[in-house]
Write an enzyme that holds these catalytic residues in place. Structure first.
Site, PDB file in Angstrom:
ATOM      1  N   ASP A 125       0.835  -1.187   0.000  1.00  0.00           N
ATOM      2  CA  ASP A 125       0.000   0.000   0.000  1.00  0.00           C
ATOM      3  C   ASP A 125       0.882   1.254   0.000  1.00  0.00           C
ATOM      4  O   ASP A 125       1.916   1.308   0.671  1.00  0.00           O
ATOM      5  CB  ASP A 125      -0.886  -0.021   1.251  1.00  0.00           C
ATOM      6  N   GLU A 129      16.215 -13.869  -0.053  1.00  0.00           N
ATOM      7  CA  GLU A 129      16.689 -14.879   0.898  1.00  0.00           C
ATOM      8  C   GLU A 129      15.792 -16.110   0.851  1.00  0.00           C
ATOM      9  O   GLU A 129      16.272 -17.250   0.869  1.00  0.00           O
ATOM     10  CB  GLU A 129      16.689 -14.313   2.316  1.00  0.00           C
TER      11      GLU A 129
END
Length: 556
Positions: free
Chosen positions: A220, A270
């Site tokens: 957002d 990751e």
């Protein structure tokens, strides 16, 4: 922080770049399906609706915020980023939802709100009690007021939902105190991203949900976060109130925001390195041009950002062609793909937008155009997001009584013209009267927003039984989109076409044409179409219609 579970059931087989051409269904949880009978949709309702979405043919689901919240902006005012509001369920229900989605081969994206939190978040409560100069106030934008006694706001900025962008607090000793910044509502204080503690806290939030098995985040206000460090006056303080989606350049699109998306991308990478499965970052990026938009989706930043131009474009062939061409040039040129949208939870639904002049709502013109636009969007290179109810051809509900409106824009301004409740009315699932299967359990339970009687015409059971419905158009287009090799690449080549008509070819022979006029025009391909948004029986393409053909263009 709450501890994450060790696993979430079955895992998806890794698919490189799955997001590049995915079709994601936006679930506004509060209005999707209520499993408890309280009139408010919930996560178990989403679980119950997953087979419906699988049958429709989407690749995944984006969930609107379901975090603990006082609901002043229905979850976009977050009080705890690592839990579930009891009105929507609990973490166990969420984990089961992820497991169910995995079994169906569907992705789950969460809506994350990093620009601001709730005024009831523990961070903000502590800031109020700790006083000026404290570390807790440094998490936000607190400032002394101007004027002889600090009675004036620190600058002239206006909130995007109406009113000033600053509110003054009462200090713990009862004296009038500092002001805090809120670019949306006073219940949503803006976080200070120049404070390292903010970035560190959100690293933990990302990992919390990634450890629970989600596939990424819709971000957002992704162009926000950083404000000009001096907080100077805006040269045009009324801009944010004149148009909700306009932005104050002193509080938007600051260069430092790109460091955040590099940091978040590194966290996602990751997880990708562990299993080869991309975790997606898709941003709500409201910037003026496609070129500025493209800066957010460089290889080390966001994977994608919503391209809103078609959502706001007038019903005009030249306007659509310009938007699509700029996106293909500037966004696709980054190595990413364009993320197309025609509807979302903040905008008037396309059926109503495309109806044109007031009085056309009952003519069917808006529906014809919305069907044609959908077929156009689903033929474009890149990914697409479908807002719940779009596949049912739902129009905007324009006549909600004032006393039922919940949008903070209405509360702040009293102006109905920008209110978003009309596209958030709970979905109709079955039957001929409200609640149309949306809510069950307690007899007489009412949806949180009233559903009009005409929702019966758009209920999912009726739509699935009608071969000519919006639902079947979307389902067939999604099925073909997955099965046609011509739609697998990123190429698009415009074809010569009459005025008011757009036509292009994908790959080695899928032709899409859309007639923006109300009169028939010559079709670009002879023979019956593979799929059309409306009746298309002859060599002409009817007005307000789109169609797909498979053709060897050398023979046309």
């Amino acid at each position: 922080m709450l501890a994450a579970p060790a696993g979430n059931g079955l895992s998806l087989r890794p698919t490189d770049d799955w997001w590049r051409d995915a079709v994601i269904y936006q679930v506004y949880v509060r209005s999707f399906l209520d499993s408890t009978g309280d009139g408010i949709g919930d996560l178990h309702g989403v679980r119950q609706g997953l087979p419906y979405l699988k049958k429709l043919g989407v690749d995944g689901v984006w969930l609107s915020p379901f975090y603990p919240s006082p609901q002043h902006d229905h979850g976009y005012d977050v009080a705890d980023y690592c839990d579930v509001d009891p009105v929507y369920g609990d973490l166990d229900t969420f984990d089961r939802l992820v497991t169910d989605a995995r079994r169906l081969g569907m992705r789950i994206l969460l809506d994350i709100v990093p620009n601001h939190c709730s005024s009831e978040h523990p961070w903000f409560r502590k800031a109020l009690t700790d006083g000026p100069g404290s570390a807790s106030r440094a998490r936000f934008h607190f400032a002394d007021g101007r004027g002889e006694h600090g009675e004036l706001p620190p600058n002239n900025w206006r909130a995007m939902f109406g009113g000033p962008a600053w509110s003054r607090i009462t200090e713990p000793d009862g004296a009038p105190g500092q002001w805090y910044l809120h670019l949306f509502t006073p219940a949503q204080p803006d976080l200070n991203w120049r404070n390292p503690a903010t970035a560190e806290a959100f690293d933990e939030v990302l990992r919390f949900w990634l450890d629970r098995g989600i596939d990424g985040f819709r971000i957002d206000v992704a162009a926000g976060l950083f404000k000009h460090p001096a907080l100077p006056d805006s040269p045009d303080p009324q801009a944010d109130e004149r148009a909700r989606d306009s932005v104050n350049p002193l509080a938007w699109n600051q260069p430092e925001v790109h460091d955040v998306w590099r940091r978040w991308r590194a966290v996602c990478e990751e997880y990708t390195a562990r299993d080869g499965h991309d975790r997606l970052l898709v941003g709500e990026v409201s910037v003026p041009t496609a070129r500025e938009h493209a800066r957010y989706i460089r290889p080390d930043e966001l994977h994608q950002a919503f391209f809103f131009d078609l959502l706001s474009a007038p019903w005009d062939a030249d306007a659509f062609r310009k938007s699509i061409s700029e996106a293909m040039r500037d966004i696709a040129g980054t190595g990413s793909t364009t993320t197309w949208v025609l509807n979302n939870h903040d905008q008037v639904r396309s059926v109503t937008r495309y109806a044109g002049e007031p009085g056309n709502e009952g003519t069917g013109l808006g529906s014809e155009r919305a069907r044609a636009a959908a077929l156009l969007m689903l033929a474009l290179p890149g990914s697409a997001y479908v807002y719940q109810g779009e596949e049912l051809g739902l129009p905007e509900v324009l006549d909600l009584p004032d006393d039922t409106l919940t949008d903070p824009i209405f509360r702040a301004t009293g102006n109905r013209s920008r209110v978003r409740d009309g596209c958030r009315v709970p979905l109709p699932w079955s039957g001929h009267a409200s609640p149309f299967g949306f809510t069950s359990g307690i007899e007489g339970a009412r949806p949180w927003l009233p559903q009009p009687e005409w929702f019966a015409e758009h209920a999912t059971d009726r739509a699935q039984a009608d071969p000519g419905s919006f639902w079947h158009l979307y389902r067939e287009a999604l099925h073909l989109r997955r099965g046609l090799p011509q739609l697998g690449g990123g190429e698009l080549r415009w074809l010569d076409s009459p005025p008011g008509v757009l036509a292009f070819v994908r790959g080695d022979g899928l032709v899409c044409a859309i007639n923006f006029t109300t009169s028939p025009a010559p079709a670009p391909v002879t023979g019956p179409p593979l799929l059309a948004s409306g009746p298309c029986p002859g060599p002409e393409l009817p007005g307000s219609t789109a169609a797909w053909w498979i053709s060897d263009l050398s023979t046309t």
